[in-house]
Design an enzyme around this catalytic site. Structure first.
Site, PDB file in Angstrom:
ATOM      1  N   GLU A  99      30.468  42.030  26.390  1.00  8.65           N
ATOM      2  CA  GLU A  99      30.658  43.320  27.077  1.00  8.65           C
ATOM      3  C   GLU A  99      29.734  43.407  28.299  1.00  8.65           C
ATOM      4  O   GLU A  99      28.504  43.568  28.168  1.00  8.65           O
ATOM      5  CB  GLU A  99      30.412  44.516  26.142  1.00  8.65           C
ATOM      6  N   SER A 100      30.356  43.352  29.468  1.00  7.77           N
ATOM      7  CA  SER A 100      29.592  43.220  30.715  1.00  7.77           C
ATOM      8  C   SER A 100      28.535  44.308  30.914  1.00  7.77           C
ATOM      9  O   SER A 100      27.408  44.012  31.330  1.00  7.77           O
ATOM     10  CB  SER A 100      30.551  43.193  31.907  1.00  7.77           C
ATOM     11  N   VAL A 135      35.882  36.941  28.649  1.00  8.95           N
ATOM     12  CA  VAL A 135      34.663  36.722  29.425  1.00  8.95           C
ATOM     13  C   VAL A 135      34.228  38.077  29.973  1.00  8.95           C
ATOM     14  O   VAL A 135      35.071  38.968  30.136  1.00  8.95           O
ATOM     15  CB  VAL A 135      34.900  35.729  30.589  1.00  8.95           C
ATOM     16  N   LYS A 151      42.557  28.649  27.006  1.00  6.06           N
ATOM     17  CA  LYS A 151      41.146  28.739  26.605  1.00  6.06           C
ATOM     18  C   LYS A 151      40.713  27.523  25.801  1.00  6.06           C
ATOM     19  O   LYS A 151      41.370  27.179  24.808  1.00  6.06           O
ATOM     20  CB  LYS A 151      40.935  30.003  25.757  1.00  6.06           C
ATOM     21  N   CYS A 173      37.485  37.358  37.375  1.00  2.00           N
ATOM     22  CA  CYS A 173      37.271  38.498  36.458  1.00  2.00           C
ATOM     23  C   CYS A 173      36.196  39.455  36.989  1.00  2.00           C
ATOM     24  O   CYS A 173      35.036  39.061  37.174  1.00  2.00           O
ATOM     25  CB  CYS A 173      36.865  37.967  35.079  1.00  2.00           C
TER      26      CYS A 173
HETATM   27  N1  LIG Z   1      35.142  45.250  28.310  1.00  2.12           N
HETATM   28  C1  LIG Z   1      35.004  43.847  28.610  1.00  2.12           C
HETATM   29  C2  LIG Z   1      36.254  43.395  29.364  1.00  2.12           C
HETATM   30  C3  LIG Z   1      36.264  41.905  29.637  1.00  2.12           C
HETATM   31  C4  LIG Z   1      37.668  41.422  30.015  1.00  2.12           C
HETATM   32  O1  LIG Z   1      38.651  42.176  29.924  1.00  2.12           O
HETATM   33  N2  LIG Z   1      37.763  40.158  30.438  1.00  2.12           N
HETATM   34  C5  LIG Z   1      39.076  39.591  30.717  1.00  2.12           C
HETATM   35  C6  LIG Z   1      39.118  38.902  32.077  1.00  2.12           C
HETATM   36  S1  LIG Z   1      38.800  40.016  33.392  1.00  2.12           S
HETATM   37  C7  LIG Z   1      39.374  38.489  29.723  1.00  2.12           C
HETATM   38  O2  LIG Z   1      38.506  37.718  29.370  1.00  2.12           O
HETATM   39  N3  LIG Z   1      40.628  38.388  29.288  1.00  2.12           N
HETATM   40  C8  LIG Z   1      41.087  37.329  28.441  1.00  2.12           C
HETATM   41  C9  LIG Z   1      41.889  37.815  27.292  1.00  2.12           C
HETATM   42  O3  LIG Z   1      41.929  39.042  27.046  1.00  2.12           O
HETATM   43  O4  LIG Z   1      42.498  36.989  26.632  1.00  2.12           O
HETATM   44  C10 LIG Z   1      33.718  43.632  29.417  1.00  2.12           C
HETATM   45  O5  LIG Z   1      33.280  44.575  30.071  1.00  2.12           O
HETATM   46  O6  LIG Z   1      33.145  42.538  29.342  1.00  2.12           O
END
Ligand SMILES: N[C@@H](CCC(=O)N[C@@H](CS)C(=O)NCC(=O)O)C(=O)O
Length: 222
Positions: A65-66, A53, A40, A13
């Site tokens: 939120e990163s 994540v 998960k 990710c």
């Molecule tokens: N805007 C969020 C995006 C985080 C995100 O999209 N993470 C993805 C993996 S890259 C995730 O956890 N996806 C799992 C899901 O949506 O079920 C951030 O910046 O933290």
């Protein structure tokens, strides 16, 4: 003794990688839990309301939120500073990190789409976004470089980098080569040489393979 910082992450990710790089740049000790996003675990579903994540747990507080997590890290552990001292430049940093989500989403769609006409449109869009980053970003802020704000690494660099690491997939799929953007290329080289980046980087082949798998999975769902 367990560290007071836990990161729930996933190796593939780019958002979680941002946070890992920020923690490493600060020299912080943290516990790391790899989350299988295809399956998960219950403890993660409870911890992350969006199911995404990264999640940072610090002193019992859960943060999401990163880009926001990375600002939190920079505020709580101020050294070395990852935001400029000047308020206007700090605002610019936030503007560009926010703007960057358009680039990240274009790159993602190039990775997963199969339709040639759609890919052609996305290619033109990504080229325009790269040119904007080169001309209105690096050329304005970076001076002698190599980073966004010159010699000081910032959250702009970290938050951008993880997506640029996936550019070999873009090059292989639609032929955009970073060499056409000299300031971005100089920056990318400097970022790749950092220990925090080396510790979290995946190879071009791994990125290409992940996007191919995701693209096939999404196509099979249609
Ligand atoms: N805007 C969020 C995006 C985080 C995100 O999209 N993470 C993805 C993996 S890259 C995730 O956890 N996806 C799992 C899901 O949506 O079920 C951030 O910046 O933290």
């Amino acid at each position: 003794m367990a560290a007071s910082i836990q990161l729930y992450s996933n190796d593939g990710c780019p958002y979680a990688q941002r946070t890992r790089i920020a923690l490493l740049e600060k020299g912080l000790d943290f516990d790391f839990a790899e989350v299988d996003l295809a399956n998960k675990p219950d403890w993660f579903v409870e911890a992350s309301p969006s199911g995404k994540v990264p999640v940072l747990v610090h002193d019992g507080h859960r943060l999401f939120e990163s880009a926001i997590i990375n600002e939190y890290i920079d505020e709580v552990w101020p050294q070395p500073a990852l935001m400029p001292a000047d308020a206007v430049l700090r605002a610019q940093a936030r503007i560009w990190v926010d703007k960057f989500s358009a680039f990240a989403s274009t790159l993602f769609y190039i990775g997963v789409k199969k339709d040639q006409q759609e890919l052609q449109q996305l290619t033109e869009k990504l080229k325009a976004e790269l040119q904007t980053i080169e001309d209105n970003g690096f050329a304005v802020f970076s001076g002698e470089g190599p980073y966004w704000f010159g010699q000081q690494l910032s959250l702009v660099d970290i938050n951008f980098y993880t997506f640029f690491e996936r550019m070999p997939m873009v090059e292989q799929k639609v032929g955009i080569n970073l060499a056409a953007y000299p300031l971005i290329s100089r920056w990318y080289q400097a970022m790749s040489d950092r220990e925090s980046v080396k510790a979290t980087a995946r190879t071009a082949e791994q990125h290409i393979e992940s996007f191919n798998r995701l693209s096939d999975r999404l196509a099979a769902r249609l």
